[in-house]
Structures are given as C-alpha cells and as structure tokens.
Design an enzyme around this catalytic site. Structure first.
Site, PDB file in Angstrom:
ATOM      1  N   ARG A 155      13.692  -2.929  12.835  1.00 19.49           N
ATOM      2  CA  ARG A 155      14.022  -3.288  14.281  1.00 19.49           C
ATOM      3  C   ARG A 155      15.689  -2.827  14.706  1.00 19.49           C
ATOM      4  O   ARG A 155      15.244  -3.362  16.078  1.00 19.49           O
ATOM      5  CB  ARG A 155      13.317  -4.524  13.959  1.00 19.49           C
ATOM      6  CG  ARG A 155      11.937  -4.687  14.658  1.00 19.49           C
ATOM      7  CD  ARG A 155      11.431  -6.074  13.913  1.00 19.49           C
ATOM      8  NE  ARG A 155      11.934  -6.252  12.024  1.00 19.49           N
ATOM      9  CZ  ARG A 155      11.263  -7.000  11.285  1.00 19.49           C
ATOM     10  NH1 ARG A 155      11.087  -8.456  11.990  1.00 19.49           N
ATOM     11  NH2 ARG A 155      11.449  -7.135  10.409  1.00 19.49           N
ATOM     12  N   ARG A 192       7.631   1.024  18.484  1.00 22.14           N
ATOM     13  CA  ARG A 192       6.779   0.038  18.099  1.00 22.14           C
ATOM     14  C   ARG A 192       6.319  -0.573  19.158  1.00 22.14           C
ATOM     15  O   ARG A 192       5.512  -1.011  18.720  1.00 22.14           O
ATOM     16  CB  ARG A 192       7.488  -1.426  17.354  1.00 22.14           C
ATOM     17  CG  ARG A 192       7.377  -0.743  15.834  1.00 22.14           C
ATOM     18  CD  ARG A 192       6.240  -1.794  14.757  1.00 22.14           C
ATOM     19  NE  ARG A 192       6.524  -2.720  14.710  1.00 22.14           N
ATOM     20  CZ  ARG A 192       6.012  -3.873  15.754  1.00 22.14           C
ATOM     21  NH1 ARG A 192       4.439  -3.386  16.256  1.00 22.14           N
ATOM     22  NH2 ARG A 192       5.371  -4.964  15.042  1.00 22.14           N
ATOM     23  N   ASP A 236       5.176   0.445   3.429  1.00 24.02           N
ATOM     24  CA  ASP A 236       5.588  -1.230   2.996  1.00 24.02           C
ATOM     25  C   ASP A 236       5.374  -1.466   1.814  1.00 24.02           C
ATOM     26  O   ASP A 236       4.229  -0.945   1.547  1.00 24.02           O
ATOM     27  CB  ASP A 236       4.821  -2.680   4.650  1.00 24.02           C
ATOM     28  CG  ASP A 236       5.557  -3.837   3.764  1.00 24.02           C
ATOM     29  OD1 ASP A 236       6.404  -3.908   4.672  1.00 24.02           O
ATOM     30  OD2 ASP A 236       4.720  -4.613   3.365  1.00 24.02           O
ATOM     31  N   TYR A 254       2.380 -11.423  -3.563  1.00 26.49           N
ATOM     32  CA  TYR A 254       1.940 -11.758  -2.640  1.00 26.49           C
ATOM     33  C   TYR A 254       0.003 -12.099  -2.746  1.00 26.49           C
ATOM     34  O   TYR A 254      -0.381 -12.438  -1.818  1.00 26.49           O
ATOM     35  CB  TYR A 254       1.886  -9.972  -2.016  1.00 26.49           C
ATOM     36  CG  TYR A 254       3.588 -10.289  -1.150  1.00 26.49           C
ATOM     37  CD1 TYR A 254       3.456 -11.473   0.429  1.00 26.49           C
ATOM     38  CD2 TYR A 254       4.804  -9.676  -1.893  1.00 26.49           C
ATOM     39  CE1 TYR A 254       4.487 -10.953   0.775  1.00 26.49           C
ATOM     40  CE2 TYR A 254       5.671 -10.229  -1.457  1.00 26.49           C
ATOM     41  CZ  TYR A 254       5.872 -10.592   0.249  1.00 26.49           C
ATOM     42  OH  TYR A 254       6.990 -10.802   0.988  1.00 26.49           O
ATOM     43  N   ARG A 294      16.338  -1.245   4.598  1.00 26.63           N
ATOM     44  CA  ARG A 294      15.204  -1.352   5.820  1.00 26.63           C
ATOM     45  C   ARG A 294      16.310  -0.839   6.843  1.00 26.63           C
ATOM     46  O   ARG A 294      16.459  -1.314   8.023  1.00 26.63           O
ATOM     47  CB  ARG A 294      15.594  -4.004   5.874  1.00 26.63           C
ATOM     48  CG  ARG A 294      14.174  -4.014   5.462  1.00 26.63           C
ATOM     49  CD  ARG A 294      13.279  -3.593   5.647  1.00 26.63           C
ATOM     50  NE  ARG A 294      12.266  -4.126   4.908  1.00 26.63           N
ATOM     51  CZ  ARG A 294      11.656  -4.944   5.393  1.00 26.63           C
ATOM     52  NH1 ARG A 294      12.414  -5.513   6.191  1.00 26.63           N
ATOM     53  NH2 ARG A 294      10.628  -6.272   4.327  1.00 26.63           N
TER      54      ARG A 294
HETATM   55  O1  CP3 Z   1      13.865   0.394   4.074  1.00 24.70           O
HETATM   56  C1  CP3 Z   1      13.182   0.964   5.248  1.00 24.70           C
HETATM   57  O2  CP3 Z   1      13.650   1.319   5.891  1.00 24.70           O
HETATM   58  C2  CP3 Z   1      11.829   1.383   4.733  1.00 24.70           C
HETATM   59  C3  CP3 Z   1      11.035   0.582   4.622  1.00 24.70           C
HETATM   60  C4  CP3 Z   1      10.320  -0.449   3.900  1.00 24.70           C
HETATM   61  C5  CP3 Z   1      10.023  -1.778   4.756  1.00 24.70           C
HETATM   62  N1  CP3 Z   1       9.262  -2.535   4.081  1.00 24.70           N
HETATM   63  C6  CP3 Z   1       9.556  -1.754   6.473  1.00 24.70           C
HETATM   64  C7  CP3 Z   1       9.342  -2.922   7.100  1.00 24.70           C
HETATM   65  C8  CP3 Z   1      10.160  -1.032   2.897  1.00 24.70           C
HETATM   66  C9  CP3 Z   1      11.461  -0.691   1.904  1.00 24.70           C
HETATM   67  C10 CP3 Z   1       9.725  -2.470   3.181  1.00 24.70           C
HETATM   68  C11 CP3 Z   1       9.471  -2.907   1.646  1.00 24.70           C
HETATM   69  C12 CP3 Z   1       8.954  -4.619   1.433  1.00 24.70           C
HETATM   70  N2  CP3 Z   1       8.157  -4.910   2.640  1.00 24.70           N
HETATM   71  C13 CP3 Z   1       9.410  -5.527   0.741  1.00 24.70           C
HETATM   72  C14 CP3 Z   1      10.571  -5.663   0.128  1.00 24.70           C
HETATM   73  C15 CP3 Z   1      11.849  -5.204   0.207  1.00 24.70           C
HETATM   74  C16 CP3 Z   1      12.640  -6.621   1.166  1.00 24.70           C
HETATM   75  O3  CP3 Z   1      13.306  -6.741   1.786  1.00 24.70           O
HETATM   76  O4  CP3 Z   1      12.766  -7.325  -0.280  1.00 24.70           O
HETATM   77  C17 CP3 Z   1       9.059  -6.492   0.975  1.00 24.70           C
HETATM   78  C18 CP3 Z   1       9.207  -8.296   0.792  1.00 24.70           C
HETATM   79  C19 CP3 Z   1       7.822  -6.167   2.344  1.00 24.70           C
HETATM   80  C20 CP3 Z   1       6.528  -7.357   2.572  1.00 24.70           C
HETATM   81  C21 CP3 Z   1       6.893  -7.367   4.046  1.00 24.70           C
HETATM   82  N3  CP3 Z   1       7.160  -6.576   5.300  1.00 24.70           N
HETATM   83  C22 CP3 Z   1       7.224  -8.694   4.928  1.00 24.70           C
HETATM   84  C23 CP3 Z   1       7.790  -9.599   4.334  1.00 24.70           C
HETATM   85  C24 CP3 Z   1       7.434  -8.309   6.156  1.00 24.70           C
HETATM   86  C25 CP3 Z   1       7.971  -9.113   7.292  1.00 24.70           C
HETATM   87  C26 CP3 Z   1       9.539  -9.480   7.537  1.00 24.70           C
HETATM   88  C27 CP3 Z   1      10.045  -8.405   8.171  1.00 24.70           C
HETATM   89  O5  CP3 Z   1      11.170  -8.220   8.278  1.00 24.70           O
HETATM   90  O6  CP3 Z   1       9.435  -8.666   9.580  1.00 24.70           O
HETATM   91  C28 CP3 Z   1       7.130  -7.262   6.049  1.00 24.70           C
HETATM   92  C29 CP3 Z   1       7.493  -6.154   7.466  1.00 24.70           C
HETATM   93  C30 CP3 Z   1       7.780  -5.421   7.598  1.00 24.70           C
HETATM   94  N4  CP3 Z   1       8.379  -4.091   6.564  1.00 24.70           N
HETATM   95  C31 CP3 Z   1       8.564  -4.810   9.357  1.00 24.70           C
HETATM   96  C32 CP3 Z   1       9.854  -3.273   8.445  1.00 24.70           C
HETATM   97  C33 CP3 Z   1      10.017  -2.367   9.906  1.00 24.70           C
HETATM   98  C34 CP3 Z   1       8.774  -5.014  10.297  1.00 24.70           C
HETATM   99  C35 CP3 Z   1       7.797  -4.742  10.586  1.00 24.70           C
HETATM  100  C36 CP3 Z   1       7.585  -4.510  11.893  1.00 24.70           C
HETATM  101  O7  CP3 Z   1       7.994  -3.724  13.032  1.00 24.70           O
HETATM  102  O8  CP3 Z   1       7.731  -6.274  13.445  1.00 24.70           O
END
Ligand code: CP3
Length: 348
Positions: free
Chosen positions: A35, A44, A80, A155, A31
C-alpha cells in the site's frame, strides 16, 4: 516460447544467501509490493485483496511493481500467508480490520476440518503468478514464501491476528497431542506448497514466523522447533536457499540457529552483528543474515534514514548479508524514503 531468462546462481542475492562475499549487500524489503506504492493502491481500487491474489496477471504485475520502480535485487511473490490455509479447507476473509477466519479450530475434533492439498489444483493461481512474474523479471531472482507452521497455526486457532495468543496457548496446553498433529499437518501441506512454488520458478523460499516472538522456550522446545526444522530440512533438500524470519525472536536466536536454515531474517530489536554472533553458536556454517532496519526509520527525516541504513550495512559485514527491513514496510512510508535507502545500500 517466450524469451525466458532465468536468474543465475551468481546473482548478488543468491550469493549472499549462500554466505558468500558481495561488493554490497543485495536489497529487498518485506511487503515491498503493497500500500505505500501509488501504483498498488490504484489496482486495489478496482479489485479486492483476495481477488488480486487470485488473478495471476494482476498479482504478477504487482510482484514486479517495486522492481520496476526501485530495481531491488529480488522480488517476492505477491500472495498472502493465509492463501494455503484456505486451500487446506478453512474459510478466509479479508476485512478492514485484517484477516478473519470465521470458523477457527478450537479442539482435537476440529482437526478433521483441515487437510493437505494438491497445490496444482487448489493454488494453481499462485503457480501461474510465479510463471508470469518469472517471465517479466529477467535476471532478478523471485522469492517464494509461506508462513512457518506456528504462525499459520495461530491464524487457524485464533481466527485473526491476535494480541496475546491465549487461544493458541490454551489449545497447546490442553491438547498437546492434537497441537503437535496440527503443526505437523500444516508443515506437510506447506512443504508440498513450497515445492510446487520452486518447480514453478522461485529461486529461494522464505518462511515467515511473524508471531513466534510470543512463545516461551518451553513451548519452542515442546511444539515449535521440530515441525519447523523438519520443514526447513525437506526444503533445503531441493537445493534452493531457505530463509527463516522469526519476528520478535531475538531472545531465542541461539535456539533459532539450530533450525538449520541458510538465511536468518532478523528483526530490528538487536544490532545485526550481535544477532549474527548469537545465531553462530548453533547455526550451520556458512549462514547468512537478512535485515534489519526498523521500518519506522523510513518515517523519519532523510539524514536519519541514511545514517541508520549505513549502520546496518556496516554491521551486516561483507559476506552473507541480505539487506532488508526488520519487518514489513508500513503503508505510510514516503517513496522518497525508500529512494534514499536504495541510494545508501547501493553506494550511489
Ligand atoms: O512482501 C510482499 O510484498 C509480498 C506480499 C505479502 C503480503 N502478505 C501481502 C499483503 C506477504 C509476504 C504477506 C505475508 C503475510 N500475510 C504475513 C507475514 C508477513 C508479516 O508481515 O509478518 C502475515 C502475518 C499475513 C497476514 C496478513 N495479510 C495480515 C495480518 C494482513 C492485514 C494487515 C495489513 O497489513 O493490512 C494482510 C493483508 C495484506 N497482505 C496486504 C498485503 C499487501 C494488505 C491488503 C490490502 O491491500 O488491503
């Protein structure tokens, strides 16, 4: 033709992935584009999260943001885990409370609602993001990713991030044949999707098994192991390193080693040297470990961060260690904390 420089096989990151010795561990953070970065939050404000994922110029720029700021040793594709699930035919929304799939799969009859897909047709924006990011990255390797079959299935079945995964387990126990079909289908679709990412220019792929920590050893054996191992074997045949990150799974590391990956992501729950020993009982040789500083440590004072990060470097050993956090960086993390981490790992 643009001036394209491809990452060489002797980058710090790829050498560590192959289990080779490095003068220091390469560093990237799960990640890392997100944010906690002011430049991410600025983008964003103008576009929604899914729009950002689907706009290659913006997604490629966000992929590069942490590289520009911190000079990490690898970038990860900005996208994502739910993007390919949408391509398989499921509606996906992102709300304030996280992802929502309004029509989850709850029984065998629902399997007709999800199909394999042509990545060039359904996820062209991802492939274009990779091509654009590659141009901007120079010698820095780019990591592609997808969810591992189990985590993607949660999911599809729960329709959101779950607490106890009751719907998933209910589906598995009441409809074991359909559950195995679903995992196989997700695995096949994910293979095509990741192969397309590799063709577009990623140098390694990571499978996120974010919720595998909730399965019992029986469920691991009956449902999860086979489709995950099959996916990893088919990906390795392409020649790029495969990283498997099983979050919350330190109790089954001996079983996880048998998956046959090149690199195992380790969460923060166990010291990295102990994790390596447990993996070694079943893993191929050589293998590498990736991890495992608790992301919450970055919310503490700088001297604590320095101490804990140095300890991870020591426990990681001199070969086959990719420094990372034990899970994704939290949005509250101060930039100065990441700067301190970078100094420790680089030894500067
Ligand atoms: O790692 C990186 O920088 C690359 C980007 C990346 C995102 N999601 C961006 C994201 C990666 C590799 C993911 C994978 C992802 N997505 C996972 C597996 C990784 C982990 O943490 O175990 C999962 C479970 C998801 C599903 C997901 N996407 C959730 C549960 C959420 C909401 C929780 C949260 O952190 O907000 C997201 C949203 C998400 N994915 C954001 C980002 C930057 C936040 C969205 C925003 O900008 O509001």
């Amino acid at each position: 033709m643009s001036q394209m420089s491809a990452p060489t096989d002797d980058s710090l990151f790829l050498r560590a992935c192959r289990g080779e010795a490095t003068t220091r561990p390469p560093l990237w953070m799960m990640r890392q584009a997100g944010r906690y970065l002011p430049e991410y939050r600025e983008i964003r404000q103008k576009v929604s999260f899914l729009e950002l994922c689907k706009t290659p110029l913006l997604a490629a720029d966000v992929t590069l943001q942490p590289i520009r700021r911190f000079g990490f040793d690898a970038a990860i594709l900005f996208s994502d885990l739910l993007v390919p699930l949408e391509a398989m035919g499921m509606a996906v929304e992102f709300t304030e409370q996280g992802p929502r799939l309004p029509a989850p799969l709850r029984g065998p009859d629902d399997l007709t609602r999800i199909q394999s897909f042509d990545p060039a047709q359904r996820t062209d924006f991802v492939l274009e993001t990779i091509r654009l990011a590659r141009e901007g990255l120079g010698l820095t390797p780019l990591i592609g990713f997808a969810g591992a079959p189990f985590t993607v299935a949660t999911y599809a079945i729960e329709g959101k991030t779950s607490k106890n995964f009751a719907e998933t387990k209910k589906f598995f126990y009441r409809h074991p044949r359909a559950a195995r079909q679903l995992l196989a289908l997700i695995g096949e679709a994910t293979l095509g999707y990741l192969k397309a990412q590799i063709t577009a220019g990623v140098s390694a792929v990571q499978l996120f098994d974010s919720w595998v920590g909730v399965v019992s050893t029986d469920d691991w054996n009956d449902f999860v192991f086979e489709p995950t191992a099959a996916l990893i074997a088919a990906l390795r045949a392409t020649g790029v390193p495969v990283i498997y990150f099983g979050n919350g799974a330190t109790t089954i590391l001996d079983r996880i080693g048998a998956l046959g990956a090149d690199v195992y992501g380790v969460d923060w729950r166990l010291p990295l040297d102990e994790a390596r020993t447990r993996l070694a009982s079943t893993a191929r040789y050589p293998f590498a470990v990736q991890g495992n500083l608790d992301p919450a440590v970055l919310l503490g004072p700088i001297p604590l961060i320095e101490r804990r990060a140095a300890d991870v470097v020591t426990r990681g050993g001199r070969r086959g260690h990719v420094f990372n956090l034990g899970h994704g960086i939290t949005p509250e993390t101060p930039i100065e904390s990441v700067e301190a981490l970078v100094r420790v790992v680089r030894g500067s």
